[in-house]
Write an enzyme that holds these catalytic residues in place. Structure first.
Site, PDB file in Angstrom:
ATOM      1  N   SER A   1      38.883  79.399  88.461  1.00  0.00           N
ATOM      2  CA  SER A   1      39.041  79.637  87.027  1.00  0.00           C
ATOM      3  C   SER A   1      38.558  78.372  86.318  1.00  0.00           C
ATOM      4  CB  SER A   1      40.504  79.928  86.687  1.00  0.00           C
ATOM      5  OG  SER A   1      41.322  78.818  86.972  1.00  0.00           O
TER       6      SER A   1
ATOM      7  N   HIS B   1      43.241  83.852  91.428  1.00  0.00           N
ATOM      8  CA  HIS B   1      43.536  83.289  92.749  1.00  0.00           C
ATOM      9  C   HIS B   1      44.166  84.291  93.709  1.00  0.00           C
ATOM     10  CE1 HIS B   1      43.789  78.970  90.904  1.00  0.00           C
ATOM     11  NE2 HIS B   1      42.574  79.468  90.897  1.00  0.00           N
TER      12      HIS B   1
ATOM     13  N   GLN C   1      48.182  82.976  86.197  1.00  0.00           N
ATOM     14  CA  GLN C   1      47.587  82.527  87.455  1.00  0.00           C
ATOM     15  C   GLN C   1      48.563  81.828  88.401  1.00  0.00           C
ATOM     16  OE1 GLN C   1      43.489  80.622  87.403  1.00  0.00           O
ATOM     17  NE2 GLN C   1      44.713  78.814  87.801  1.00  0.00           N
ATOM     18  N   GLU C   2      49.466  81.018  87.837  1.00  0.00           N
ATOM     19  CA  GLU C   2      50.319  80.215  88.714  1.00  0.00           C
ATOM     20  C   GLU C   2      51.772  80.203  88.262  1.00  0.00           C
ATOM     21  OE1 GLU C   2      48.497  76.309  88.986  1.00  0.00           O
ATOM     22  OE2 GLU C   2      46.515  77.228  89.194  1.00  0.00           O
TER      23      GLU C   2
ATOM     24  N   GLU D   1      45.909  79.241  96.778  1.00  0.00           N
ATOM     25  CA  GLU D   1      46.584  77.945  96.837  1.00  0.00           C
ATOM     26  C   GLU D   1      47.810  77.967  97.736  1.00  0.00           C
ATOM     27  OE1 GLU D   1      47.121  76.484  92.845  1.00  0.00           O
ATOM     28  OE2 GLU D   1      44.958  76.310  92.549  1.00  0.00           O
TER      29      GLU D   1
ATOM     30  N   ASP E   1      51.024  78.225  84.923  1.00  0.00           N
ATOM     31  CA  ASP E   1      49.658  78.023  84.460  1.00  0.00           C
ATOM     32  C   ASP E   1      49.117  79.402  84.132  1.00  0.00           C
ATOM     33  OD1 ASP E   1      47.062  77.492  83.865  1.00  0.00           O
ATOM     34  OD2 ASP E   1      46.494  76.708  85.848  1.00  0.00           O
TER      35      ASP E   1
ATOM     36  N   GLU F   1      50.771  75.725  81.107  1.00  0.00           N
ATOM     37  CA  GLU F   1      49.393  75.217  81.080  1.00  0.00           C
ATOM     38  C   GLU F   1      48.453  76.300  80.559  1.00  0.00           C
ATOM     39  OE1 GLU F   1      48.406  73.628  84.941  1.00  0.00           O
ATOM     40  OE2 GLU F   1      46.292  74.124  84.703  1.00  0.00           O
TER      41      GLU F   1
ATOM     42  N   ASP G   1      44.250  72.255  80.390  1.00  0.00           N
ATOM     43  CA  ASP G   1      43.412  72.120  81.593  1.00  0.00           C
ATOM     44  C   ASP G   1      41.988  72.535  81.214  1.00  0.00           C
ATOM     45  OD1 ASP G   1      42.131  72.326  84.041  1.00  0.00           O
ATOM     46  OD2 ASP G   1      43.225  74.082  84.720  1.00  0.00           O
TER      47      ASP G   1
ATOM     48  N   LYS H   1      41.633  66.524  86.547  1.00  0.00           N
ATOM     49  CA  LYS H   1      40.875  66.893  87.737  1.00  0.00           C
ATOM     50  C   LYS H   1      39.578  66.091  87.749  1.00  0.00           C
ATOM     51  CE  LYS H   1      42.287  71.808  87.678  1.00  0.00           C
ATOM     52  NZ  LYS H   1      41.943  73.105  87.043  1.00  0.00           N
TER      53      LYS H   1
ATOM     54  N   HIS I   1      44.704  69.223  92.077  1.00  0.00           N
ATOM     55  CA  HIS I   1      43.731  69.743  93.040  1.00  0.00           C
ATOM     56  C   HIS I   1      42.935  70.872  92.367  1.00  0.00           C
ATOM     57  CE1 HIS I   1      46.369  73.435  94.220  1.00  0.00           C
ATOM     58  NE2 HIS I   1      46.392  73.197  92.928  1.00  0.00           N
ATOM     59  N   ARG I   2      42.073  71.552  93.151  1.00  0.00           N
ATOM     60  CA  ARG I   2      41.414  72.779  92.696  1.00  0.00           C
ATOM     61  C   ARG I   2      41.815  73.909  93.641  1.00  0.00           C
ATOM     62  NH1 ARG I   2      37.811  71.921  88.397  1.00  0.00           N
ATOM     63  NH2 ARG I   2      38.380  74.105  88.097  1.00  0.00           N
ATOM     64  N   SER I   3      41.527  75.140  93.225  1.00  0.00           N
ATOM     65  CA  SER I   3      41.893  76.249  94.110  1.00  0.00           C
ATOM     66  C   SER I   3      41.046  76.233  95.389  1.00  0.00           C
ATOM     67  CB  SER I   3      41.769  77.576  93.379  1.00  0.00           C
ATOM     68  OG  SER I   3      40.500  77.700  92.788  1.00  0.00           O
TER      69      SER I   3
ATOM     70  N   LYS J   1      49.932  68.386  90.731  1.00  0.00           N
ATOM     71  CA  LYS J   1      49.889  69.814  91.009  1.00  0.00           C
ATOM     72  C   LYS J   1      48.951  70.002  92.193  1.00  0.00           C
ATOM     73  CE  LYS J   1      47.600  73.166  88.607  1.00  0.00           C
ATOM     74  NZ  LYS J   1      47.308  74.256  87.653  1.00  0.00           N
TER      75      LYS J   1
HETATM   76  P1  PGA Z   1      40.971  76.377  89.594  1.00  0.00           P
HETATM   77  O1  PGA Z   1      42.491  76.595  89.233  1.00  0.00           O
HETATM   78  O2  PGA Z   1      40.880  75.234  90.524  1.00  0.00           O
HETATM   79  O3  PGA Z   1      40.569  77.697  90.182  1.00  0.00           O
HETATM   80  O4  PGA Z   1      40.255  76.098  88.289  1.00  0.00           O
HETATM   81  C1  PGA Z   1      43.383  75.557  89.040  1.00  0.00           C
HETATM   82  C2  PGA Z   1      43.902  75.537  87.644  1.00  0.00           C
HETATM   83  O5  PGA Z   1      43.522  76.359  86.805  1.00  0.00           O
HETATM   84  O6  PGA Z   1      44.725  74.677  87.339  1.00  0.00           O
HETATM   85 ZN    ZN Z   2      44.847  75.448  85.157  1.00  0.00          ZN
END
Ligand code: PGA
Ligand code: ZN
Length: 438
Positions: free
Chosen positions: A52, A165, A173-174, A217, A253, A296, A323, A348, A376-378, A399
């Site tokens: 994402s 994800h 998403q999270e 993740e 998130d 987020e 983000d 990031k 991190h990233r996914s 995170k």
């Molecule tokens: P991504 O997701 O690494 O797929 O962008 C992580 C996030 O959105 O925080």
């Molecule tokens: Zn995010």
């Protein structure tokens, strides 16, 4: 006292730069860069990859027209590093990170690092810093933060995956647990794992075996449809593990750009189409009902105004984290700060592309009293340097996914080792890193 001229310490000069293609946690190719100094210091790092991704991230260079790896190869980026980048950096002083990164940015010559690729540049930039630290014989977090590098981060652990994800219908998403009401990182990790086991048992019992399949993740990806179902499951798991919200809070998130319809200007969530005002009310309700301490990307990444409205309305109760909104970009962050668009930033390194710009973004955020969350990233690689960045830059928060799957646990386990190394010098943030103690 004689002073040895800094400039003449040739041990720190870059002797070699070597790139190669490896694969990440989704099986996609990524670029790994190794840097060696004349004093035999070695630094190695590989670019992670998002699913994402924010629109304004540094460009991820891939070989779209090459059939190998379904057009996801990074052969061109590897070649560019082995030839052009290596030639430009060999002989430079690895300690001069800002000079190195400036050289990389100039060499690339585009505003979004698209010629050499943000992925190639971030791997190189980080590998240089790691090589300099190794030449000094210093752990990376010490190199980054010296004596101030003694604050372990609170982990935001993503244990239910949705959005891009996971193969379920959750829009958000999270769904993360935040074991912040403890005294040390190791306790936080332990509590997080205990809740993770209980969640697994609860999901299996309630939704059947399929519910414990995991997403990108490492969090579970149960066949849920509604936001509240996921939140209820977290609350249950926290309770079953023997804790309450004074020990474990919740963070979300939304990654809302991924469920925003730019034409109709509505958000598709929980089987409904909501306007941004309705979505804001929805979040406000959730914050009243659940011990949520952080949200987020609650809205589309272009809409700074609605972020600011949310921050005015509930920014004293929860972290509003940018983000995709900020993409670790000092310029976008400054804009956000001037508008009051958030009170925290997700950091990031690969979103912006160099370590110096990442450090700059963290400094700007900390000066503005924004909370900082290293992330991190996914799509990840089994490197642990972001754990060191969290401690070295005193972000206070990290995170890095579920406490499962090697590319996530390598970061958690590194933090355990750093905590042990620091011993009585190590600190852990108080719950008040969040605007409210739930
Ligand atoms: P991504 O997701 O690494 O797929 O962008 C992580 C996030 O959105 O925080
Ligand atoms: Zn995010």
């Amino acid at each position: 006292m004689a002073v040895f001229p800094y400039e003449l310490d040739f041990n720190f000069r870059i002797f070699g730069v070597k790139a190669r293609q490896i694969i990440d946690s989704r099986g996609n190719p990524t670029i790994e860069v190794e840097v060696v100094t004349e004093g035999y210091g070695v630094g190695i790092f590989a670019a992670p990859a998002g699913a994402s991704r924010g629109m304004y991230e540094a460009w991820e260079k891939r070989d779209k027209d090459d059939k190998r790896f379904a057009g996801k190869g990074v052969y061109t980026a590897v070649k560019l590093v082995n030839e052009e980048v290596a030639q430009a950096l060999v002989g430079m002083d690895s300690r001069k990170q800002f000079e190195i990164d400036k050289r990389l940015i100039e060499l690339d010559g585009t505003p979004n690092k698209s010629r050499i690729g943000g992925n190639a540049i971030v791997a190189t930039s980080m590998a240089v810093a790691l090589a300099a630290a190794d030449t000094y014989g210093l752990p990376f977090f010490k190199y980054i933060g010296g004596l101030r590098a003694n604050l372990l981060p609170v982990p935001l652990m993503n244990i239910i995956n949705g959005g891009k994800h996971a193969g379920n219908e959750l829009a958000i998403q999270e769904f993360m647990i935040v074991p912040a009401g403890v005294d040390s990182f190791s306790d936080a990790l332990r509590v997080g794992c205990e809740v993770y086991y209980e969640l697994k048992a609860f999901l299996k019992e309630t939704y059947g075996l399929n519910a414990i399949n995991v997403g990108d993740e490492g969090g579970f990806a149960p066949p849920m449809k509604k936001t509240e179902e996921a939140l209820e499951a977290l609350v249950k798991a926290i309770e079953k593990a023997g804790y309450d919200s004074s020990t474990v809070a919740i963070a979300l998130d939304a990654a809302a750009s991924s469920f925003y319809d730019t034409e109709k200007k509505v958000y598709r969530i929980d089987g409904k189409e909501l306007t941004k005002e309705e979505l804001l009310s929805f979040y406000e309700e959730l914050v009243e009902r659940y011990p949520i301490v952080s949200i987020e990307d609650p809205f589309f990444e272009e809409d700074f105004e609605i972020f600011a409205e949310m921050t005015r309305r509930i920014g004293t109760k929860v972290l509003i984290v940018g983000d995709d909104l900020f993409v670790t970009n000092p310029e976008r962050l400054r804009k956000g700060i001037s508008m009051g668009a958030a009170n925290a930033i997700l950091v990031k390194p690969n979103q912006i592309g160099t370590l110096s710009e990442t450090i700059e973004a963290v400094s700007i955020a900390q000066d503005a009293n924004y909370r900082t969350i290293i992330s991190h990233r996914s799509g990840e690689v089994e490197y642990d340097a972001i754990a060191d960045l969290a401690v070295g830059l005193r972000t206070g928060l990290i995170k890095t996914g579920a406490p499962a799957r090697g590319e996530r646990t390598i970061k958690y386990n590194r933090l355990l080792r750093i905590e042990e190394m620091l011993g009585s010098e190590s600190h852990f943030p108080e719950f008040k890193v969040f605007p409210r103690k739930p």
